[in-house]
Scaffold this motif. Structure first.
Motif, short mmCIF file in Angstrom:
data_model
loop_
_atom_site.label_atom_id
_atom_site.label_comp_id
_atom_site.label_asym_id
_atom_site.label_seq_id
_atom_site.Cartn_x
_atom_site.Cartn_y
_atom_site.Cartn_z
N ARG A 119 -5.48 -49.41 18.16
CA ARG A 119 -4.30 -49.52 19.03
C ARG A 119 -3.20 -48.55 18.58
NH1 ARG A 119 -0.74 -53.02 22.37
NH2 ARG A 119 -2.41 -54.06 23.46
N ARG A 120 -2.95 -48.49 17.26
CA ARG A 120 -1.81 -47.68 16.82
C ARG A 120 -2.05 -46.19 17.01
NH1 ARG A 120 -2.18 -48.79 10.32
NH2 ARG A 120 0.02 -48.31 10.36
N LEU A 121 -3.34 -45.78 17.12
CA LEU A 121 -3.58 -44.34 17.33
C LEU A 121 -3.98 -44.00 18.76
CD1 LEU A 121 -5.37 -43.30 13.99
CD2 LEU A 121 -2.96 -43.15 14.58
N ILE A 122 -4.80 -44.83 19.40
CA ILE A 122 -5.30 -44.44 20.72
C ILE A 122 -4.21 -44.55 21.80
CG2 ILE A 122 -7.03 -44.95 22.51
CD1 ILE A 122 -9.00 -45.55 20.24
N VAL A 123 -3.36 -45.56 21.71
CA VAL A 123 -2.28 -45.67 22.71
C VAL A 123 -1.35 -44.43 22.64
CG1 VAL A 123 -0.32 -47.04 23.55
CG2 VAL A 123 -2.43 -48.19 22.86
#
Ligand SMILES: Cc1cc2nc3c(=O)[nH]c(=O)nc-3n(C[C@H](O)[C@H](O)[C@H](O)COP(=O)(O)OP(=O)(O)OC[C@H]3O[C@@H](n4cnc5c(N)ncnc54)[C@H](O)[C@@H]3O)c2cc1C
Length: 512
Positions: free
Chosen positions: A160-164
């Motif tokens: 979540r913290r990288l793909i978003v």
């Protein structure tokens, strides 16, 4: 340190009339003078200055201050595109209105904001390219397997913290491309109209303010996502963040720029009503009241909940529809602007102090509306770009990224959508789980998504994104594999104790 001349922006006062800020060419150092021990040329008479010293970042760029005391420059050294002075001191300008002249003069500064937007998008890409590569290679802690450690990128929080932000960076990238088109149309002279210039000003302000802040958040997140390694200067992210810090301030402080955007939104909103008859106005007011009633009572929410009833997939499918995303994002901007405009209406007839107080009381909502406008601009640019992608697979992956960006905005502002009756609580509940599904869908493409930005090791210049981590992990895994195969692997204290306990239990059982 090195400049021998400067462009000085100063008030032009002639015949006791202040014509506002103009640009002057001013020599500041004597090129023939004797250099001091640091290699600096001497200042010319009346000119002084000093370096600003060490800064919080961006130390590769010199900043300093200059001061002038009765410095005389020839009249012809006024950079006279927007105003000139005759020998007798008479002022003339091709732009009659002082207000418009001032903004035209400032308009040339828009180039800086356009560049800053591009630099901020690039910095976000670099941080994410470094962190995603590292996350795909670094293994930390065992999960289901007793021997194989999990790559960071497979952890729920890491995804979540990288793909978003990867999805949001694509949106920022496409928005920047549109900004460059607009910039080109004005500065090439292809379409240098006051309207186009105004659009360029507003778009540059909106995008610069949001992309520089976004880059700071991304660089902090990617730094943490790389753990201790992220904190090493050799891995680049901390230096990028230090350099990016001032981007939120220079070329226009972000909060101030967002106010510029908001004022334009308010002016455009006001223009809609210019020249309409009182009857038409009354209808607008009634329609708006009706719209508010519809959204603010549970009516619309109930209808939406009914159509979603019992079928969360239908609710999620609805959110994936581009038109739904556009409607949700546009509606938020329009409603926020209309609400502020309505609240500010008494200011038109109020005394200056009351009007200023009223404006100030709504400053927070104004800035928030401008931010929502920038988010919509990015979403639109992303959507527009999808139509130009020919490769079907690429389009499919990027459409998922666009949906992820759109829905991450809805999730970010979920309280607003719920409070204003735009989403039923049932549909709102599906937003996060649907977002997680989109993240999982993009997970296998995470490396491709950052590689597509085209940065090689010579651009990333970060050891952890050079393949060194994979080499280290492979070496460690091979070593432990060999050790296990040899039978010489030491036992852990925990398993030894477990074995001893089991042995004790079985000897007791035999005795009884
Ligand atoms: C490294 C560096 C390089 C620079 N290079 C240049 C350059 O080359 N040329 C140049 O001309 N300038 C340059 N600047 C100046 C820069 O443009 C200004 O610092 C910037 O525009 C902010 O202005 P300020 O520092 O006066 O902050 P202020 O205007 O004092 O703002 C301080 C804070 O108050 C808030 N604030 C201010 N006014 C309002 C308001 N009306 N409503 C609500 N909040 C408000 C702001 O949001 C900000 O958080 C540079 C600055 C730095 C740090």
């Amino acid at each position: 340190m090195h400049a021998t001349a400067a462009v000085v922006f100063a008030q032009l006062i002639t015949k006791n009339v202040d014509h506002g800020v103009h640009a002057f060419y001013v020599p500041i150092r004597d090129p023939q003078g004797e250099r001091d021990e640091q290699g600096r040329l001497p200042f010319l008479p009346g000119v002084g200055g000093e370096d600003d010293g060490q800064k919080g970042g961006l130390n590769g760029v010199d900043n300093g201050r200059l001061h002038f005391d009765h410095v005389r420059v020839p009249r012809t050294d006024l950079l006279a595109r927007y105003g000139s002075v005759d020998a007798d001191g008479t002022y003339s300008s091709p732009i009659d209105s002082p207000g418009r002249r001032f903004f035209t003069m400032l308009g040339s500064l828009v180039q800086g904001r356009v560049s800053l937007d591009g630099a901020a998008v690039t910095a976000s890409k670099l941080g994410l390219a470094i962190a995603v590569r590292y996350a795909n290679e670094r293994r930390q802690f065992t999960g289901a397997s007793a021997t194989e450690e999990v790559v960071l990128m497979d952890y729920g929080t890491h995804k979540r913290r990288l793909i978003v932000p990867v999805a949001e960076t694509y949106a920022a990238h496409f928005a920047h491309e549109r900004l460059l088109d607009l910039f080109h149309s004005v500065f090439s002279g292809d379409e240098d109209t006051p309207e186009q210039r105004e659009d360029l000003e507003t778009t540059a302000a909106a995008l610069k303010a949001t992309s520089t802040r976004f880059a700071l958040d991304v660089l902090q997140e990617t730094r943490e996502a790389c753990g201790g390694a992220g904190f090493l200067t050799e891995n680049r992210i901390t230096s990028l963040r230090a350099d990016m810090d001032v981007y939120a301030t220079f070329e226009g402080d972000n909060t101030v720029l967002l106010q510029l955007v908001a004022k334009r939104l308010l002016a455009d909103y006001g223009k809609q009503f210019k020249g309409i008859t009182p009857g038409q106005m009354a209808r607008v007011v009634v329609e708006r009241a009706g719209d508010m009633a519809l959204h603010r009572t549970p009516l619309k929410r109930a209808a939406q909940a009914l159509s979603d009833a019992g079928d969360p997939r239908r609710a999620a499918g609805h959110l994936r529809d581009a038109e739904t995303q556009r409607a949700l994002l546009t509606d938020r901007v329009e409603t926020m602007v209309a609400d502020v405009a309505q609240a500010l209406r008494p200011a038109q007839k109020a005394d200056p102090e009351t009007a200023a107080d009223l404006f100030n009381a709504h400053q927070v909502e104004l800035v928030e509306a401008a931010r929502a406008h920038a988010e919509l601009l990015r979403w639109e640019a992303f959507t527009q770009a999808l139509a130009t992608i020919e490769d079907e697979g690429t389009r499919e992956v990027l459409t998922t990224a666009r949906d992820l960006y759109g829905l991450s905005l809805v999730e970010r502002h979920l309280a607003w959508y719920l409070l204003n009756g735009r989403l039923s609580s049932q549909r709102a509940r599906t937003v996060t789980s649907y977002l997680d599904r989109l993240i999982d869908r993009l997970r296998p493409h995470a490396q491709d998504l950052v590689d597509a930005w085209g940065y090689g090791p010579e651009h990333l210049r970060a050891k952890i994104a050079s393949g060194a981590e994979k080499e280290r992990q492979d070496e460690a895994r091979a070593y432990y594999r060999r050790l296990r195969a040899s039978g010489d692997e030491p036992l852990s204290e925990k398993s030894l104790r477990k074995a001893e306990k089991a042995a004790k239990r079985s000897s007791l059982a035999t005795r009884h």
